[in-house]
Design a protein around this motif. Structure first.
Motif, PDB file in Angstrom:
ATOM      1  N   LEU A 100       0.818  -1.202   0.000  1.00 49.62           N
ATOM      2  CA  LEU A 100       0.000   0.000   0.000  1.00 49.62           C
ATOM      3  C   LEU A 100       0.856   1.259   0.000  1.00 49.62           C
ATOM      4  O   LEU A 100       1.961   1.284   0.561  1.00 49.62           O
ATOM      5  CB  LEU A 100      -0.924   0.003   1.223  1.00 49.62           C
ATOM      6  CG  LEU A 100      -1.874  -1.194   1.350  1.00 49.62           C
ATOM      7  CD1 LEU A 100      -2.757  -1.038   2.580  1.00 49.62           C
ATOM      8  CD2 LEU A 100      -2.729  -1.351   0.094  1.00 49.62           C
ATOM      9  N   GLU A 101       0.318   2.298  -0.625  1.00 50.17           N
ATOM     10  CA  GLU A 101       1.029   3.572  -0.700  1.00 50.17           C
ATOM     11  C   GLU A 101       1.255   4.151   0.700  1.00 50.17           C
ATOM     12  O   GLU A 101       0.392   4.064   1.576  1.00 50.17           O
ATOM     13  CB  GLU A 101       0.233   4.573  -1.537  1.00 50.17           C
ATOM     14  CG  GLU A 101       0.099   4.202  -3.004  1.00 50.17           C
ATOM     15  CD  GLU A 101      -0.669   5.243  -3.787  1.00 50.17           C
ATOM     16  OE1 GLU A 101      -0.992   6.295  -3.192  1.00 50.17           O
ATOM     17  OE2 GLU A 101      -0.954   5.010  -4.970  1.00 50.17           O
ATOM     18  N   ASN A 102       2.432   4.740   0.889  1.00 49.23           N
ATOM     19  CA  ASN A 102       2.798   5.419   2.144  1.00 49.23           C
ATOM     20  C   ASN A 102       2.719   4.505   3.365  1.00 49.23           C
ATOM     21  O   ASN A 102       2.554   4.976   4.492  1.00 49.23           O
ATOM     22  CB  ASN A 102       1.903   6.650   2.369  1.00 49.23           C
ATOM     23  CG  ASN A 102       2.031   7.667   1.255  1.00 49.23           C
ATOM     24  OD1 ASN A 102       3.126   7.951   0.780  1.00 49.23           O
ATOM     25  ND2 ASN A 102       0.900   8.209   0.819  1.00 49.23           N
ATOM     26  N   SER A 103       2.822   3.204   3.145  1.00 48.33           N
ATOM     27  CA  SER A 103       2.744   2.254   4.253  1.00 48.33           C
ATOM     28  C   SER A 103       4.131   1.997   4.838  1.00 48.33           C
ATOM     29  O   SER A 103       5.156   2.236   4.183  1.00 48.33           O
ATOM     30  CB  SER A 103       2.145   0.934   3.767  1.00 48.33           C
ATOM     31  OG  SER A 103       3.018   0.308   2.836  1.00 48.33           O
ATOM     32  N   LEU A 112       6.178  -0.271   2.553  1.00 48.42           N
ATOM     33  CA  LEU A 112       6.753   0.388   1.378  1.00 48.42           C
ATOM     34  C   LEU A 112       7.974   1.211   1.771  1.00 48.42           C
ATOM     35  O   LEU A 112       9.012   1.176   1.090  1.00 48.42           O
ATOM     36  CB  LEU A 112       5.706   1.280   0.716  1.00 48.42           C
ATOM     37  CG  LEU A 112       6.154   2.020  -0.547  1.00 48.42           C
ATOM     38  CD1 LEU A 112       6.469   1.030  -1.657  1.00 48.42           C
ATOM     39  CD2 LEU A 112       5.088   3.012  -1.006  1.00 48.42           C
ATOM     40  N   LYS A 113       7.862   1.942   2.868  1.00 49.16           N
ATOM     41  CA  LYS A 113       8.974   2.777   3.325  1.00 49.16           C
ATOM     42  C   LYS A 113      10.182   1.936   3.725  1.00 49.16           C
ATOM     43  O   LYS A 113      11.331   2.369   3.586  1.00 49.16           O
ATOM     44  CB  LYS A 113       8.521   3.648   4.497  1.00 49.16           C
ATOM     45  CG  LYS A 113       7.450   4.668   4.120  1.00 49.16           C
ATOM     46  CD  LYS A 113       6.937   5.412   5.345  1.00 49.16           C
ATOM     47  CE  LYS A 113       5.836   6.397   4.966  1.00 49.16           C
ATOM     48  NZ  LYS A 113       5.259   7.089   6.153  1.00 49.16           N
ATOM     49  N   GLN A 164       8.771  -5.293  -1.413  1.00 43.36           N
ATOM     50  CA  GLN A 164       8.341  -5.190  -2.801  1.00 43.36           C
ATOM     51  C   GLN A 164       7.387  -6.326  -3.159  1.00 43.36           C
ATOM     52  O   GLN A 164       7.412  -7.398  -2.535  1.00 43.36           O
ATOM     53  CB  GLN A 164       9.553  -5.245  -3.743  1.00 43.36           C
ATOM     54  CG  GLN A 164      10.563  -4.138  -3.553  1.00 43.36           C
ATOM     55  CD  GLN A 164      11.765  -4.289  -4.462  1.00 43.36           C
ATOM     56  OE1 GLN A 164      11.779  -5.132  -5.366  1.00 43.36           O
ATOM     57  NE2 GLN A 164      12.788  -3.473  -4.240  1.00 43.36           N
ATOM     58  N   ASP A 182     -10.803   3.635  -6.467  1.00 41.21           N
ATOM     59  CA  ASP A 182      -9.849   4.306  -7.357  1.00 41.21           C
ATOM     60  C   ASP A 182     -10.624   4.880  -8.540  1.00 41.21           C
ATOM     61  O   ASP A 182     -11.661   4.325  -8.939  1.00 41.21           O
ATOM     62  CB  ASP A 182      -8.784   3.331  -7.869  1.00 41.21           C
ATOM     63  CG  ASP A 182      -7.664   3.128  -6.860  1.00 41.21           C
ATOM     64  OD1 ASP A 182      -7.294   4.113  -6.199  1.00 41.21           O
ATOM     65  OD2 ASP A 182      -7.177   1.987  -6.740  1.00 41.21           O
ATOM     66  N   LYS A 220      -7.773   1.924   1.103  1.00 45.50           N
ATOM     67  CA  LYS A 220      -8.471   2.680   0.077  1.00 45.50           C
ATOM     68  C   LYS A 220      -9.256   1.705  -0.785  1.00 45.50           C
ATOM     69  O   LYS A 220      -8.685   0.813  -1.409  1.00 45.50           O
ATOM     70  CB  LYS A 220      -7.468   3.461  -0.777  1.00 45.50           C
ATOM     71  CG  LYS A 220      -8.116   4.385  -1.797  1.00 45.50           C
ATOM     72  CD  LYS A 220      -7.063   5.153  -2.576  1.00 45.50           C
ATOM     73  CE  LYS A 220      -7.709   6.085  -3.596  1.00 45.50           C
ATOM     74  NZ  LYS A 220      -6.689   6.815  -4.395  1.00 45.50           N
TER      75      LYS A 220
END
Length: 246
Positions: free
Chosen positions: A120-123, A126-127, A131, A190, A187
């Protein structure tokens, strides 16, 4: 000595009779008939036999969950399913639209290997550098081969601010990632504008926030000059009925 033994036997018989009598009274008070009582005794007998005689250690919770799941499956109704407490908790987290974890979506292949199929984005995941395609081999040092899939998910999740060590294999090399859990917002909607001002909205599932997310997406497309709209519900597993109505 014989008198003492006799008194012990009498006491045991009274206790057994009292327990059976109580069970019978409770069973009939709940509206069951004689056949139902004998069916219950069959279940208790099988449960105790497995618990006492099975070669490996057993879990009381797993035995009961398995029995309930079997009863529901015997209905042969595709719309009736039993959710264990863990599965129910996961469902509630999904429909509430948020949970505490590292923000990765896991999947199991035919060989029962667990892979990351989404980040997920900004998770936190991810940080940290996780991958899509990474194979998860251990969580906090415990091999995932010793856990069921939902147990792996439960171990990955946890209280915000706590750390979890995820061991993965990528391109044949093993790596450890120490990741701090955080609140993850799912989320479910989309959207984008296609050619000829055709609006496109995809709804992944129906959670508490889906209705508002849909309204925001629709408004944004309207502001961009949308002339027609495509709503994509493919692979949507469902969710909250109230969200669908909204």
């Amino acid at each position: 000595m014989k008198k003492i033994l006799k008194n012990i036997i009498i006491a045991l018989l009274i206790a057994i009779f009292s327990s059976l009598s109580t069970l019978v009274v409770i069973y009939y008070a709940l509206g069951f008939n004689q056949q139902g009582f004998f069916n219950l005794m069959r279940f208790i007998t099988a449960y105790r036999f497995i618990e006492m005689k099975y070669v490996n250690d057993t879990s009381d919770v797993d035995l009961i969950d398995g029995a309930i799941d079997g009863m529901v499956k015997s209905l042969n109704d595709p719309h009736s399913n039993y959710l264990s407490p863990k599965m129910y908790q996961n469902l509630m987290e999904q429909t509430q639209g948020s949970f505490a974890g590292i923000g990765v979506i896991m999947g199991m292949d035919n060989e029962k290997n667990i892979h990351i199929i989404g980040v997920l984005e900004n998770s936190p995941g991810l940080k940290a550098g996780l991958q899509v395609g990474d194979q998860i081999t251990a969580v906090d040092g415990t091999s995932v081969t010793q856990m069921a899939f939902d147990e792996v998910a439960a171990h990955v999740r946890g209280e915000p601010g706590t750390n979890v060590v995820i061991t993965i294999v990528r391109d044949g090399a093993q790596q450890d990632f120490t990741i701090t859990r955080d609140n993850i917002k799912l989320k479910t909607v989309d959207h984008e504008m296609l050619e000829n001002n055709i609006g496109y909205i995809q709804i992944a599932s129906f959670s508490e926030d889906t209705a508002q997310e849909f309204k925001d997406a629709y408004t944004d497309l309207q502001n961009q000059g949308m002339k027609s709209l495509v709503i994509d519900l493919r692979n949507n597993p469902g969710g909250l009925l109230t969200s669908c109505v909204e």
